[in-house]
Design a protein around this motif. Structure first.
Motif, PDB file in Angstrom:
ATOM      1  N   SER A 113      29.801  34.244  26.952  1.00  0.00           N
ATOM      2  CA  SER A 113      28.465  34.779  27.204  1.00  0.00           C
ATOM      3  C   SER A 113      28.334  35.094  28.694  1.00  0.00           C
ATOM      4  CB  SER A 113      27.399  33.771  26.787  1.00  0.00           C
ATOM      5  OG  SER A 113      27.454  32.617  27.626  1.00  0.00           O
ATOM      6  N   SER A 114      27.373  35.944  29.020  1.00  0.00           N
ATOM      7  CA  SER A 114      27.174  36.321  30.417  1.00  0.00           C
ATOM      8  C   SER A 114      26.897  35.103  31.295  1.00  0.00           C
ATOM      9  CB  SER A 114      26.015  37.321  30.522  1.00  0.00           C
ATOM     10  OG  SER A 114      26.325  38.521  29.849  1.00  0.00           O
ATOM     11  N   ALA A 115      26.221  34.113  30.732  1.00  0.00           N
ATOM     12  CA  ALA A 115      25.880  32.917  31.504  1.00  0.00           C
ATOM     13  C   ALA A 115      27.116  32.098  31.880  1.00  0.00           C
ATOM     14  CB  ALA A 115      24.905  32.053  30.708  1.00  0.00           C
ATOM     15  N   CYS A 116      28.188  32.252  31.123  1.00  0.00           N
ATOM     16  CA  CYS A 116      29.405  31.472  31.374  1.00  0.00           C
ATOM     17  C   CYS A 116      30.492  32.280  32.078  1.00  0.00           C
ATOM     18  CB  CYS A 116      29.961  30.934  30.054  1.00  0.00           C
ATOM     19  SG  CYS A 116      28.826  29.857  29.142  1.00  0.00           S
ATOM     20  N   LEU A 117      30.316  33.592  32.152  1.00  0.00           N
ATOM     21  CA  LEU A 117      31.365  34.456  32.695  1.00  0.00           C
ATOM     22  C   LEU A 117      31.687  34.149  34.146  1.00  0.00           C
ATOM     23  CD1 LEU A 117      30.621  38.017  31.258  1.00  0.00           C
ATOM     24  CD2 LEU A 117      32.679  36.658  30.931  1.00  0.00           C
ATOM     25  N   GLY A 118      30.646  33.881  34.952  1.00  0.00           N
ATOM     26  CA  GLY A 118      30.853  33.685  36.380  1.00  0.00           C
ATOM     27  C   GLY A 118      31.818  32.562  36.686  1.00  0.00           C
ATOM     28  N   VAL A 119      31.633  31.434  36.019  1.00  0.00           N
ATOM     29  CA  VAL A 119      32.504  30.279  36.246  1.00  0.00           C
ATOM     30  C   VAL A 119      33.936  30.600  35.848  1.00  0.00           C
ATOM     31  CG1 VAL A 119      33.005  27.903  35.537  1.00  0.00           C
ATOM     32  CG2 VAL A 119      30.652  28.594  36.027  1.00  0.00           C
ATOM     33  N   ILE A 120      34.100  31.233  34.678  1.00  0.00           N
ATOM     34  CA  ILE A 120      35.441  31.504  34.164  1.00  0.00           C
ATOM     35  C   ILE A 120      36.165  32.537  35.028  1.00  0.00           C
ATOM     36  CG2 ILE A 120      36.722  32.410  32.194  1.00  0.00           C
ATOM     37  CD1 ILE A 120      34.492  31.249  30.408  1.00  0.00           C
ATOM     38  N   ARG A 121      35.492  33.644  35.313  1.00  0.00           N
ATOM     39  CA  ARG A 121      36.130  34.677  36.129  1.00  0.00           C
ATOM     40  C   ARG A 121      36.325  34.221  37.566  1.00  0.00           C
ATOM     41  NH1 ARG A 121      33.065  40.068  33.640  1.00  0.00           N
ATOM     42  NH2 ARG A 121      34.528  40.356  31.893  1.00  0.00           N
ATOM     43  N   GLY A 122      35.438  33.371  38.050  1.00  0.00           N
ATOM     44  CA  GLY A 122      35.568  32.885  39.413  1.00  0.00           C
ATOM     45  C   GLY A 122      36.735  31.932  39.611  1.00  0.00           C
ATOM     46  N   HIS A 123      37.277  31.423  38.515  1.00  0.00           N
ATOM     47  CA  HIS A 123      38.413  30.497  38.596  1.00  0.00           C
ATOM     48  C   HIS A 123      39.594  31.020  37.780  1.00  0.00           C
ATOM     49  CE1 HIS A 123      35.011  27.963  39.790  1.00  0.00           C
ATOM     50  NE2 HIS A 123      35.887  27.226  40.447  1.00  0.00           N
ATOM     51  N   SER A 124      39.657  32.341  37.626  1.00  0.00           N
ATOM     52  CA  SER A 124      40.730  32.917  36.812  1.00  0.00           C
ATOM     53  C   SER A 124      42.111  32.604  37.362  1.00  0.00           C
ATOM     54  CB  SER A 124      40.539  34.436  36.708  1.00  0.00           C
ATOM     55  OG  SER A 124      40.547  35.034  38.001  1.00  0.00           O
ATOM     56  N   ALA A 125      42.216  32.412  38.674  1.00  0.00           N
ATOM     57  CA  ALA A 125      43.523  32.103  39.269  1.00  0.00           C
ATOM     58  C   ALA A 125      44.040  30.740  38.829  1.00  0.00           C
ATOM     59  CB  ALA A 125      43.426  32.155  40.793  1.00  0.00           C
ATOM     60  N   ASP A 126      43.126  29.866  38.380  1.00  0.00           N
ATOM     61  CA  ASP A 126      43.519  28.524  37.949  1.00  0.00           C
ATOM     62  C   ASP A 126      43.786  28.451  36.452  1.00  0.00           C
ATOM     63  OD1 ASP A 126      43.097  27.507  40.571  1.00  0.00           O
ATOM     64  OD2 ASP A 126      40.928  27.408  40.159  1.00  0.00           O
ATOM     65  N   LEU A 127      43.658  29.582  35.760  1.00  0.00           N
ATOM     66  CA  LEU A 127      43.779  29.604  34.301  1.00  0.00           C
ATOM     67  C   LEU A 127      44.979  30.450  33.871  1.00  0.00           C
ATOM     68  CD1 LEU A 127      40.010  30.217  33.432  1.00  0.00           C
ATOM     69  CD2 LEU A 127      41.242  28.033  33.337  1.00  0.00           C
ATOM     70  N   PRO A 128      45.525  30.160  32.695  1.00  0.00           N
ATOM     71  CA  PRO A 128      46.572  31.036  32.149  1.00  0.00           C
ATOM     72  C   PRO A 128      46.015  32.435  31.926  1.00  0.00           C
ATOM     73  CG  PRO A 128      46.462  28.960  30.943  1.00  0.00           C
ATOM     74  CD  PRO A 128      45.255  29.007  31.824  1.00  0.00           C
ATOM     75  N   PRO A 129      46.865  33.454  31.912  1.00  0.00           N
ATOM     76  CA  PRO A 129      46.382  34.825  31.702  1.00  0.00           C
ATOM     77  C   PRO A 129      45.641  34.949  30.367  1.00  0.00           C
ATOM     78  CG  PRO A 129      48.664  34.824  32.431  1.00  0.00           C
ATOM     79  CD  PRO A 129      48.323  33.402  32.124  1.00  0.00           C
ATOM     80  N   VAL A 130      44.436  35.493  30.417  1.00  0.00           N
ATOM     81  CA  VAL A 130      43.636  35.678  29.212  1.00  0.00           C
ATOM     82  C   VAL A 130      42.646  36.805  29.469  1.00  0.00           C
ATOM     83  CG1 VAL A 130      41.897  33.948  29.878  1.00  0.00           C
ATOM     84  CG2 VAL A 130      42.208  34.520  27.469  1.00  0.00           C
ATOM     85  N   LYS A 131      42.437  37.663  28.490  1.00  0.00           N
ATOM     86  CA  LYS A 131      41.465  38.742  28.623  1.00  0.00           C
ATOM     87  C   LYS A 131      40.080  38.195  28.281  1.00  0.00           C
ATOM     88  CE  LYS A 131      40.395  43.491  27.230  1.00  0.00           C
ATOM     89  NZ  LYS A 131      40.864  44.684  26.489  1.00  0.00           N
ATOM     90  N   VAL A 132      39.177  38.233  29.265  1.00  0.00           N
ATOM     91  CA  VAL A 132      37.829  37.695  29.080  1.00  0.00           C
ATOM     92  C   VAL A 132      36.894  38.826  28.677  1.00  0.00           C
ATOM     93  CG1 VAL A 132      35.926  36.439  30.137  1.00  0.00           C
ATOM     94  CG2 VAL A 132      38.294  35.900  30.790  1.00  0.00           C
ATOM     95  N   ILE A 133      36.202  38.652  27.569  1.00  0.00           N
ATOM     96  CA  ILE A 133      35.306  39.667  27.008  1.00  0.00           C
ATOM     97  C   ILE A 133      33.862  39.177  27.125  1.00  0.00           C
ATOM     98  CG2 ILE A 133      34.672  40.918  24.903  1.00  0.00           C
ATOM     99  CD1 ILE A 133      37.607  40.479  23.973  1.00  0.00           C
TER     100      ILE A 133
END
Length: 546
Positions: free
Chosen positions: A121-141
């Motif tokens: 959801s838009s409310a959760c996107l910021g946290v996930i995209r802001g830490h994408s470097a710490d996560l395995p590769p994944v396409k976030v929708i």
């Protein structure tokens, strides 16, 4: 316990097909005031499915879903299933008590599931995209951006293909993905519907996170019956229990499900509930996901009887993600069954020894009913006999085949029954839960259940909202008992007095034990998304107060 008949109806159709078979049905998102018919929800999810396919989601792909309770979650969940993919509901950042801990949890889940797509959801996107470097590769929708009109896609699913991977909350170990096929889930929903005796006149009111197995499968069960479902975010209840209860009544809700602490919070807030609020329409309140306390049931019933609350509204149940939620339910409206257990003598003999109420060293236990439809329950080593303490084992159509991409190991017995890790016994035809087999502290050769210690400590004056946890700590002279307690007391002298009262209460019930007491501020104890204490984390998060 006796063998239960197979689930009602045919299980030769997938989860989405079962929901399509429902007549009527409506979703109300309370905070937003959004009201959507089940028909419209299914249409929007077909459109979301087409977009997911365009984004590269293939049949059989695990697809993560991170969203607060609301239409985004439900539309994306059904869209994933329409696409023939596997839904993987995941906790939201707000549920994990800190961004660092959340990202670490998400990283481990993404790595374990090997997913390539994650809907957020838009409310959760910021946290996930802001830490994408710490996560395995994944396409976030962006789940909010999924279209609600346009091309549609429905991909038929094989009944034995995976529908859901439900990651365990981590209260006893690192999260692991429970694999549930369409067959498992459909049978599990039927078990819930039958166990609750749901009818078209019921209205479900639910605030438990939809990513949690209790929230997810309770909601799907209600939708599969075409019920009206009112959904809140957890924070709405937690912040203002009395106000939530008024909304529950005003929306005509008749059924809800929640952990034991929900009923404690309502009882604590009873004086803020209007005296003229009519609770007579509340038919059923399932109580599960953590140990059911007899004192909570009694206190809750007493607090609201003058507002028309029916007798025996609370329905103590036993379930787990590995069984698509439901394992044992009592008969709806049945009188509460409970007993007092002499824990020391029962531990020593593995045979149930009853005690008089209030006997030192005894503990009250609440019955959680009989096996639901499609599930069988037995006590390991009991050979079908009652009053034998042992590990609870289950089998049946709703029961998982294991954890995602992990060997079965010791999860199943030699004859294929799932070992729950819970210890219990059957008495009078009903199941009683004694505790987790791994939640024991061994001191001088004696086993002490964490639940026993917590039952004593939570009622000591000064313990904040009865929040405490008992854990074991390795010591040079063997294991010792550590009790971690939340308290709002700030005075040093009063804190020391509280520690003394806690030690005295434990000694009075369990004998002279070397107990370390650690105090924490309110709301600081690590808990899972459903409110269960994460004992593995508690010991390391508490200050060294003794």
């Amino acid at each position: 316990m006796p063998t239960e008949p197979a689930p009602r109806g045919s299980t030769e159709s997938g989860l989405v097909e079962r929901i399509y078979a429902a007549r009527g049905g409506e979703i109300l998102i309370a905070e937003a005031g959004q009201r959507v018919s089940l028909t419209d929800l299914l249409q929007m999810s077909r459109t979301a499915s087409a977009q997911l396919r365009a984004d590269g989601v293939r049949p059989g792909d695990p697809v993560g879903l991170v969203s607060e309770n609301g239409l985004v979650f439900l539309r994306a969940l059904l869209g994933i299933l329409h696409c023939g993919a596997v839904a993987v509901p995941l906790a939201t950042p707000s549920a994990m008590g800190g961004v660092h801990g959340y990202i670490d949890h998400l990283r481990r889940v993404l790595a374990d599931s090997t997913m390539r797509h994650l809907v957020a959801s838009s409310a959760c996107l910021g946290v996930i995209r802001g830490h994408s470097a710490d996560l395995p590769p994944v396409k976030v929708i962006d789940g909010d951006a999924l279209p609600t009109t346009g091309p549609e896609l429905t991909e038929p699913a094989d009944i034995d293909s995976l529908a859901v991977i439900q990651y365990t909350s981590g209260s006893t170990r690192n999260p692991r993905g429970v694999v549930l096929s369409h067959r498992n889930v459909v049978a599990g929903l039927d078990a819930i519907v039958d166990g609750c005796a749901l009818t078209e006149t019921d209205v479900a009111g639910l605030w438990i996170p939809l990513f949690h197995d209790m929230g997810l499968f309770s909601t799907l069960a209600a939708l599969s019956q075409g019920l009206r479902v009112v959904v809140w975010r957890p924070s709405t209840f937690v912040r203002q229990p009395a106000a939530w209860l008024q909304q529950f009544v005003h929306n005509g809700c008749t059924v809800t499900t929640a952990p034991n602490f929900f009923y404690d919070h309502l009882a604590d807030d009873a004086n803020r509930v209007p005296k003229d609020l009519d609770l007579s329409g509340w038919r059923l309140g399932l109580n599960g996901a953590e140990p059911v306390q007899a004192s909570t049931v009694t206190r809750f019933q007493k607090a609201f009887t003058d507002r028309g609350l029916r007798p025996n509204v609370i329905m103590p149940v036993y379930g787990m993600a590995e069984a698509t939620l439901a394992v044992t339910f009592p008969r709806p409206g049945a009188r509460l069954s409970h007993l007092w257990l002499d824990r020391a003598r029962t531990r020593d003999s593995s045979l149930v020894v009853l005690a008089e109420p209030g006997t030192p060293g005894a503990r009250p236990l609440v019955a959680v009913g009989q096996a639901v439809r499609g599930v069988r329950v037995r006590i390991g080593g009991a050979d079908g006999a009652e009053d034998h303490l042992g590990e609870i084992e289950i089998t049946g159509t709703p029961v998982t085949s294991g954890y995602f991409q992990q060997p079965a190991g010791e999860l199943f017995t030699m004859d294929g029954w799932l070992r729950t890790g819970d210890e219990g016994f059957v008495h009078g035809g009903e199941l009683y839960i004694a505790g987790r087999t791994r939640n024991m502290v061994v001191i001088r050769g004696h086993n002490y259940y964490a639940e026993d210690v917590e039952a004593i400590v939570r009622d000591v004056p000064g313990v904040y909202r009865r929040r405490c946890a008992a854990v074991g700590e390795d010591h040079e002279r063997g294991e010792r008992l550590v009790v971690v307690v939340e308290t709002a007391i700030e005075s040093s002298d009063e804190r020391q007095n509280l520690i003394g009262r806690i030690r005295s209460a434990i000694s009075a019930e369990l004998g002279q034990l070397d107990v370390t007491v650690q105090l924490m501020p309110p709301q600081s104890m690590p808990r899972t998304s459903s409110g269960k204490v994460q004992r593995a984390k508690v010991r390391h998060s508490a200050p060294p107060t003794t």
